[in-house]
Design a protein around this motif. Structure first.
Motif, PDB file in Angstrom:
ATOM      1  N   GLY A  92     -16.265   7.270  -3.814  1.00 48.07           N
ATOM      2  CA  GLY A  92     -15.494   6.664  -2.614  1.00 48.07           C
ATOM      3  C   GLY A  92     -16.204   7.148  -1.386  1.00 48.07           C
ATOM      4  N   TYR A 125      -5.391   0.918  -4.128  1.00 51.61           N
ATOM      5  CA  TYR A 125      -6.700   0.527  -4.421  1.00 51.61           C
ATOM      6  C   TYR A 125      -7.433  -0.946  -4.055  1.00 51.61           C
ATOM      7  CZ  TYR A 125      -6.505   4.203  -7.940  1.00 51.61           C
ATOM      8  OH  TYR A 125      -6.275   5.442  -8.534  1.00 51.61           O
ATOM      9  N   ASN A 165      -8.478  -0.172  -0.578  1.00 47.85           N
ATOM     10  CA  ASN A 165      -9.599   0.295  -0.398  1.00 47.85           C
ATOM     11  C   ASN A 165      -9.552   1.810  -0.038  1.00 47.85           C
ATOM     12  OD1 ASN A 165     -12.290   0.532  -0.816  1.00 47.85           O
ATOM     13  ND2 ASN A 165     -12.787  -0.271   1.246  1.00 47.85           N
ATOM     14  N   ARG A 166      -8.316   2.300  -0.237  1.00 45.51           N
ATOM     15  CA  ARG A 166      -8.094   3.938  -0.101  1.00 45.51           C
ATOM     16  C   ARG A 166      -8.196   4.438   1.242  1.00 45.51           C
ATOM     17  NH1 ARG A 166     -10.263   7.822  -4.081  1.00 45.51           N
ATOM     18  NH2 ARG A 166     -11.810   7.696  -2.467  1.00 45.51           N
ATOM     19  N   GLY A 198      -5.816  -0.316   5.190  1.00 44.78           N
ATOM     20  CA  GLY A 198      -6.031  -1.172   3.741  1.00 44.78           C
ATOM     21  C   GLY A 198      -4.500  -1.304   3.200  1.00 44.78           C
ATOM     22  N   ALA A 247     -10.321  -6.757  -7.299  1.00 43.19           N
ATOM     23  CA  ALA A 247     -10.834  -5.571  -6.266  1.00 43.19           C
ATOM     24  C   ALA A 247     -11.480  -4.649  -6.825  1.00 43.19           C
ATOM     25  CB  ALA A 247      -9.645  -5.259  -5.349  1.00 43.19           C
ATOM     26  N   TYR A 275     -14.876  -3.103  -6.547  1.00 38.39           N
ATOM     27  CA  TYR A 275     -15.110  -1.728  -6.053  1.00 38.39           C
ATOM     28  C   TYR A 275     -16.073  -1.045  -7.041  1.00 38.39           C
ATOM     29  CZ  TYR A 275     -13.544   3.098  -5.217  1.00 38.39           C
ATOM     30  OH  TYR A 275     -13.428   4.386  -4.881  1.00 38.39           O
ATOM     31  N   ARG A 306     -19.765  -2.348  -6.579  1.00 40.24           N
ATOM     32  CA  ARG A 306     -20.272  -1.969  -5.299  1.00 40.24           C
ATOM     33  C   ARG A 306     -20.375  -0.231  -5.444  1.00 40.24           C
ATOM     34  NH1 ARG A 306     -16.150  -2.695  -0.751  1.00 40.24           N
ATOM     35  NH2 ARG A 306     -16.172  -0.500  -1.083  1.00 40.24           N
ATOM     36  N   ARG A 307     -19.681   0.412  -6.107  1.00 42.92           N
ATOM     37  CA  ARG A 307     -19.675   1.824  -6.372  1.00 42.92           C
ATOM     38  C   ARG A 307     -21.198   1.937  -7.165  1.00 42.92           C
ATOM     39  NH1 ARG A 307     -15.560   4.929  -9.652  1.00 42.92           N
ATOM     40  NH2 ARG A 307     -16.170   3.277 -11.047  1.00 42.92           N
TER      41      ARG A 307
END
Lengths: 372, 375
Positions: A372, B260, B263-264, B268, B307, B311, B314-315
């Motif tokens: 994150g 989540y 987006n933490r 969001g 999502a 996520y 993307r990570r």
């Protein structure tokens, strides 16, 4: 070697018994706080499910239905416990049993209502449908976790929400009996209802299915390469991968196979117990498998014992509720205490080993955090 | 009913007001989930905390008139809210204690708390009222709504700012908005917020930097439960004015998804909670059309899973990019650290001291990839 192993198992078993005793004592204290006659209430909880045998006029067995309730309840719980033990064994925190149970019950009901067939075939088709749907619903989070590292906790919780909506959608729009006064299907035809084993109760062939499932999972875990791989992944994923085990495949399959068992538990609820399908089938039942699997430390033979125990407790609680001033929810409190005690390694150091095998209570979060 | 009527009702101020009403508990519990998740101690027990707080608030505010006869009504409501928040925070502390001191597994502890709350509330409810379903027999207090002055004269704005009946939004709705701002300030503009995020992202690093991660986690779980307790109080002392068994109905789990999907981060979380709330409100509206409401209710969880997948992808891409960047740096010898690592890797291979031309570079690349994957 065998001797040492047995010795260890004995210690583990006695620890589980100790945990249960402590939880029962705490339960009694709480009961005593609210009840005018706590001893009578607790006696009903602890002895209620046993059938009464009287010798006054020859041998006479009464209260057989309570005994039956115990076995029915345990059948569902053991299937759920097996489901949870498989995913926990692979160190996956899947909480999807709830949704798999719902969709399993739904699939069984769909076959029961929409696909008429002669007796044994109809039942087998319904059970098969429940298993397949459970498998697929478990495969989704399994694949996502294994190949995309999608967090299985949130994913399975969301799949539970979706399953619940899907359940209502299909039941209310396609399976519902419009003539019925309640929201549900018509009664299932006799060709799909599992025949009774004990007359006067609802204990049916599903009991045999459950025992077969216990044996099947035990065989899978103890005697097959897949079971070995699953245990290795659960103990140490990286080590397993270096040893040539396809950990991703094992993780995906463990969640999917777990879904079969939860699906069968749903089929038992609808085909064996209700003999129809209604809305709000079994809220929260999916989580009950957790305590069964935890107490058994994910051993299928242990699940048989702890499932029978926990089913006994739940049946006793219903009897207690009917015959005293204490509600059955006291069992949930006892259940929470058991989970806390079983996992508290400072209090019971020998569970450390199990804890260490899935030592990522924080690591799940840390792993997420790193991205994150 | 035609589509037009439904569309009209959706694009109306009243619909927005409904969305805010439905979303309030999700925002509050979602913020609670956010604080715990950022601290690396995800609070699975949001559901149980909400339920326990909702119950305690109703019971205390309902029984307070017997204890303190003649006191003003707001005091009863206040006492109920205070008790609810206290019980919620106590549960958060208990989770932290079990996890941090007794070393229980965090997820299972949270599950145990949920079970405890589900059973405990009904157990006490029956012991106090003889009813297992709800506290309908108990006259409990509500927390007040906040009515904005003057705006009711303008029809659209009035409905928008004060709700459909013009009485104003519940105080917890304003609290939710306020907490979004406060938590955003806390997380990104205060040292303690940075400590929290550091603890969640790299606990070992945070500890070696002198952060007391145990204390941070205690506070994260207690603060998280505080937010969830407010959400629970809203349900039983605002949204409804009584307690029903299992009245949270999975909102605590939805709140985890909100974290989540959001987006933490606090903004969001607000947005994601509104999406869930809108789907729920929309589900109630489309019932009049041929669209089954369940289909609409399925949208947010499906979007959440999508999502989560995005996520993850993307990570993965970011890690690959980071790995590439690291290799380039190492190869060019830009950063002292990278150079040191390069030297260590090349140790015992004196011919290839020139970075970038080294024949064993592919070995380093492989090694780095392994490290990145290993995470």
């Amino acid at each position: 070697m065998v001797h040492i192993k047995n010795h260890k198992a004995l210690i583990e078993a006695s620890r589980a018994v100790l945990v249960v005793m402590i939880a029962l004592v705490i339960g009694f204290v709480i009961t005593a706080l609210v009840s005018k006659e706590p001893v009578r209430a607790y006696a009903a909880l602890l002895t209620g499910p046993l059938p009464k045998v009287s010798f006054a006029h020859g041998v006479e067995i009464t209260n057989l239905n309570r005994f039956g309730n115990w076995l029915e309840e345990s059948t569902t719980l053991i299937l759920l416990g097996l489901a949870v033990s498989l995913v926990f064994g692979a160190r996956q925190f899947s909480l999807g049993a709830e949704g798999q149970l719902l969709l399993g019950a739904l699939a069984a009901a769909a076959v029961a209502v929409k696909m008429p067939a002669p007796f044994p075939l109809h039942l087998l088709l319904a059970l098969g449908a429940a298993g397949i749907v459970g498998f697929l619903w478990g495969l989704i989070p399994g694949l996502l976790k294994a190949y995309l590292a999608v967090d299985e906790i949130v994913c399975t919780l969301m799949l539970n929400v979706i399953a619940l909506q899907l359940f209502d959608l299909v039941l209310l729009n396609w399976l519902r009996d419009p003539g019925a006064s309640f929201l549900g299907t018509a009664s299932f035809p006799a060709s799909v209802v599992p025949p009774l084993l004990i007359p006067g109760t609802r204990v049916s062939w599903m009991l045999i299915v459950m025992v077969a499932a216990v044996l099947g999972v035990w065989f899978l875990m103890a005697r097959t390469p897949f079971g070995y791989a699953l245990k290795m992944v659960g103990a140490n994923r990286k080590f397993a991968e270096y040893g040539g085990i396809n950990a991703r495949r094992v993780i995906a399959l463990s969640m999917a196979v777990s879904g079969i068992l939860a699906g069968l538990a749903g089929a038992h609820l609808s085909l064996g117990l209700l003999k129809r399908l209604t809305v709000s089938l079994a809220p929260g039942l999916g989580f009950e498998g957790v305590v069964v699997a935890l107490l058994a430390r994910n051993d299928p033979r242990g699940v048989l014992v702890t499932g029978l125990f926990y089913g006994y407790l739940r049946t006793g609680a219903q009897i207690m509720e009917r015959s005293s001033d204490v509600t059955r929810e006291v069992v949930l409190i006892i259940q929470a205490v058991i989970i806390l005690l079983v996992t508290a390694e400072r209090l019971f150091p020998s569970f450390q080993q199990w804890r260490r095998t899935r030592s990522d209570g924080g690591a799940i979060a840390i792993d997420r955090g790193l991205g994150g | 009913m035609s589509l037009e009527v439904v569309l009209q009702s959706i694009f109306s101020a009243a619909f927005i007001a409904t969305v805010i009403r439905v979303s309030t508990p999700l925002i509050l519990a979602g913020l609670g989930g956010l604080l715990s998740e950022l601290g690396g101690v995800l609070n699975i027990a949001l559901e149980g905390v909400m339920l326990a707080a909702a119950f305690t608030g109703v019971i205390v505010s309902g029984l307070a008139p017997q204890w303190l006869p003649g006191a003003p009504a707001w005091l009863y409501a206040g006492l109920g809210a205070l008790a609810g928040v206290s019980v919620g925070m106590a549960m958060g502390w208990l989770i932290a204690f079990c996890h941090l001191e007794l070393k229980t597994d965090l997820i299972l502890t949270g599950l145990a708390m949920n079970i405890l709350a589900a059973g405990g509330t009904v157990f006490v409810l029956f012991a106090l009222t003889g009813d297992k379903g709800s506290t309908a027999s108990l006259a409990s207090a509500r927390l007040p709504a906040v009515q904005l002055p003057f705006v009711n004269h303008v029809s659209f704005i009035g409905t928008l700012l004060n709700g459909a009946n013009g009485a104003g939004y519940h105080i917890m709705s304003y609290m939710a908005l306020l907490l979004v701002l406060a938590i955003w300030l806390f997380l990104y503009h205060m040292p303690a917020g940075a400590h929290l995020r550091a603890t969640g992202e790299a606990a070992d690093a945070a500890q070696s930097a002198g952060i007391d991660i145990r204390q941070v986690r205690y506070r994260a779980l207690v603060a998280s439960s505080f937010c969830a307790a407010l959400g629970g109080l809203y349900l039983s002392m605002g949204y409804l004015s009584l307690f029903q068994a299992n009245m949270t109905a999975g909102r605590g789990f939805i709140a985890l998804a909100v974290v989540y999907l959001g987006n933490r981060n606090p903004a969001g979380v607000l947005l994601a909670a509104l999406i869930f709330g809108a789907a729920s409100a929309l589900g109630a509206q489309v019932g009049t059309l041929a669209i089954p409401p369940q289909l609409v209710e399925m949208i947010p969880p499906v979007v959440t899973i999508a999502a989560l997948i995005l996520y993850s992808i993307r990570r993965r891409a970011r890690r690959a990019a980071a790995a590439r960047g690291f290799q380039e740096q190492a190869a060019a010898g830009w950063s002292a650290d990278a150079a040191r690592i390069t030297d260590a890797a090349l140790d015992g291979d004196p011919q290839s001291t020139a970075p970038g031309t080294s024949p064993s570079k592919s070995g380093i690349v492989e090694g780095t990839n392994k490290i990145q994957k290993g995470r």
